[in-house]
Design a protein around this motif. Structure first.
Motif, short mmCIF file in Angstrom:
data_model
loop_
_atom_site.label_atom_id
_atom_site.label_comp_id
_atom_site.label_asym_id
_atom_site.label_seq_id
_atom_site.Cartn_x
_atom_site.Cartn_y
_atom_site.Cartn_z
N ARG A 1 -4.05 13.57 -1.88
CA ARG A 1 -2.77 13.42 -2.57
C ARG A 1 -2.50 11.99 -3.00
O ARG A 1 -1.86 11.75 -4.03
CB ARG A 1 -1.63 13.91 -1.65
CG ARG A 1 -1.70 15.39 -1.33
CD ARG A 1 -1.66 16.24 -2.58
NE ARG A 1 -0.44 16.04 -3.34
CZ ARG A 1 0.65 16.79 -3.21
NH1 ARG A 1 0.66 17.80 -2.36
NH2 ARG A 1 1.73 16.54 -3.93
N SER A 2 -2.95 11.01 -2.23
CA SER A 2 -2.76 9.61 -2.61
C SER A 2 -3.74 8.76 -1.82
O SER A 2 -4.25 9.18 -0.78
CB SER A 2 -1.32 9.15 -2.35
OG SER A 2 -0.98 9.29 -0.98
N HIS A 3 -4.00 7.56 -2.35
CA HIS A 3 -4.99 6.69 -1.71
C HIS A 3 -4.58 5.23 -1.86
O HIS A 3 -4.05 4.82 -2.91
CB HIS A 3 -6.37 6.90 -2.36
CG HIS A 3 -7.43 5.99 -1.84
ND1 HIS A 3 -7.88 6.03 -0.52
CD2 HIS A 3 -8.14 4.99 -2.44
CE1 HIS A 3 -8.81 5.11 -0.35
NE2 HIS A 3 -8.98 4.47 -1.49
N ASN A 4 -4.81 4.46 -0.80
CA ASN A 4 -4.55 3.02 -0.78
C ASN A 4 -3.07 2.71 -1.03
O ASN A 4 -2.73 1.81 -1.80
CB ASN A 4 -5.43 2.28 -1.78
CG ASN A 4 -5.97 0.97 -1.20
OD1 ASN A 4 -5.85 0.69 -0.02
ND2 ASN A 4 -6.57 0.17 -2.06
N VAL A 5 -2.22 3.45 -0.32
CA VAL A 5 -0.78 3.27 -0.42
C VAL A 5 -0.33 2.28 0.65
O VAL A 5 -0.81 2.31 1.78
CB VAL A 5 -0.06 4.62 -0.20
CG1 VAL A 5 1.45 4.43 -0.27
CG2 VAL A 5 -0.53 5.65 -1.21
N GLY A 6 0.62 1.41 0.30
CA GLY A 6 1.16 0.50 1.30
C GLY A 6 1.73 -0.75 0.68
O GLY A 6 1.66 -0.95 -0.54
N LEU A 7 2.31 -1.58 1.52
CA LEU A 7 2.84 -2.86 1.10
C LEU A 7 1.76 -3.92 1.16
O LEU A 7 0.90 -3.88 2.05
CB LEU A 7 3.99 -3.29 2.01
CG LEU A 7 5.26 -2.44 1.98
CD1 LEU A 7 6.19 -2.87 3.11
CD2 LEU A 7 5.97 -2.60 0.64
N ILE A 8 1.78 -4.87 0.27
CA ILE A 8 0.90 -6.04 0.37
C ILE A 8 1.78 -7.23 0.69
O ILE A 8 2.52 -7.72 -0.16
CB ILE A 8 0.10 -6.27 -0.93
CG1 ILE A 8 -0.85 -5.10 -1.17
CG2 ILE A 8 -0.66 -7.58 -0.85
CD1 ILE A 8 -1.74 -5.25 -2.38
N THR A 9 1.71 -7.64 1.96
CA THR A 9 2.53 -8.78 2.39
C THR A 9 1.85 -10.10 2.05
O THR A 9 2.49 -11.08 1.70
CB THR A 9 2.78 -8.71 3.90
OG1 THR A 9 1.53 -8.58 4.58
CG2 THR A 9 3.64 -7.51 4.23
N ARG A 10 0.53 -10.13 2.16
CA ARG A 10 -0.31 -11.26 1.78
C ARG A 10 -1.69 -10.71 1.51
O ARG A 10 -1.99 -9.57 1.87
CB ARG A 10 -0.37 -12.29 2.93
CG ARG A 10 0.79 -13.27 2.94
CD ARG A 10 0.60 -14.33 4.00
NE ARG A 10 1.44 -14.09 5.17
CZ ARG A 10 1.20 -14.60 6.36
NH1 ARG A 10 0.14 -15.34 6.57
NH2 ARG A 10 2.01 -14.37 7.37
N PRO A 11 -2.61 -11.47 0.88
CA PRO A 11 -3.94 -10.92 0.60
C PRO A 11 -4.59 -10.33 1.85
O PRO A 11 -4.54 -10.91 2.94
CB PRO A 11 -4.72 -12.14 0.10
CG PRO A 11 -3.68 -13.00 -0.51
CD PRO A 11 -2.46 -12.83 0.35
N ALA A 12 -5.18 -9.15 1.72
CA ALA A 12 -5.75 -8.43 2.86
C ALA A 12 -7.17 -8.01 2.56
O ALA A 12 -7.56 -7.85 1.41
CB ALA A 12 -4.90 -7.20 3.18
N SER A 13 -7.95 -7.79 3.62
CA SER A 13 -9.36 -7.45 3.45
C SER A 13 -9.51 -6.00 3.00
O SER A 13 -8.90 -5.10 3.55
CB SER A 13 -10.10 -7.64 4.78
OG SER A 13 -11.39 -7.08 4.72
N THR A 14 -10.37 -5.77 2.00
CA THR A 14 -10.75 -4.43 1.61
C THR A 14 -12.19 -4.13 1.99
O THR A 14 -12.70 -3.05 1.69
CB THR A 14 -10.59 -4.23 0.08
OG1 THR A 14 -11.38 -5.22 -0.60
CG2 THR A 14 -9.13 -4.40 -0.33
#
Length: 215
Positions: free
Chosen positions: A199-212
């Motif tokens: 239904r959805s992917h990679n949902v969320g807040l970005i508070t600061r750069p994060a590792s993928t």
């Protein structure tokens, strides 16, 4: 309909340094704890019935932020651990590339069994995917949040959806503290094909750069 939320843990110092964690128990850093606290109210709004986490501390502590908001206990399952990265665990990716150039090239190319004692993608997907299904079965018809790791999340989701490695390579890895939503449909109530659906992917807040990077 059962809803499964696959939530990646928050940032760690090893994420920030591009160091291979695998199944090494590395704690959240300050950014990771901030990410978990920021994401928890969003996930709480989905009204979860059950929270399950990998038993590694970075996943348990991420899940604890949601538990604090919802009042739900956190169950742990070792099958939700990250991919075992064999001889690479603890190495920076640059070190892994220098010491194991052939294996590193195969890993980058998506080889499901690159060597260096790294767990195969087939084994990873079956291990994590089975744990996902067992977690979902704890609240059939409800909402389950599972806190896990980048590589494990992608392969476990692929196992439930029946997607092969070539398809999964086109799906980006979850950023820290982001999530994927799957729903299970019986094929009757919503006139959809029975089974799990993305239904959805990679949902969320970005508070600061994060590792993928799923390591």
């Amino acid at each position: 309909m059962t809803r499964l939320i696959v939530w990646r843990h928050g940032n760690t110092d090893w994420n920030a340094a591009s160091r291979v964690q695998g199944q090494t128990d590395v704690s959240l850093n300050d950014l990771g704890r901030e990410q978990a606290r920021a994401a928890a109210p969003l996930l709480a709004a989905l009204r979860p019935d059950v929270i399950v986490a990998s038993d590694l501390s970075r996943a348990v502590d991420t899940a604890a932020a949601l538990a604090e908001v919802t009042g739900l206990p956190v169950r742990t399952d070792a099958r939700l651990r990250e991919r075992y990265f064999g001889l690479w665990q603890g190495l920076a990716l640059t070190e892994a590339a220098a010491r194991f150039p052939e294996e590193y090239a195969r890993w980058r190319a998506g080889d499901p069994d690159p060597g260096a004692e790294i767990e195969t993608l087939d084994d990873l997907g079956k291990r994590v995917g089975t744990a996902f299904q067992d977690a979902a079965d704890l609240a059939a018809g409800g909402t389950v949040v599972v806190t896990t790791h980048g590589g494990g999340a992608r392969q476990g989701v692929g196992h439930l959806l029946g997607w092969d490695h070539a398809v999964l390579r086109t799906v980006g890895s979850l950023a820290n503290c982001h999530w994927t939503e799957l729903r299970y449909d019986d094929g009757v109530t919503r006139r959809a094909a029975p089974g799990w659906h993305l239904r959805s992917h990679n949902v969320g807040l970005i508070t600061r750069p994060a590792s993928t990077e799923p390591v």
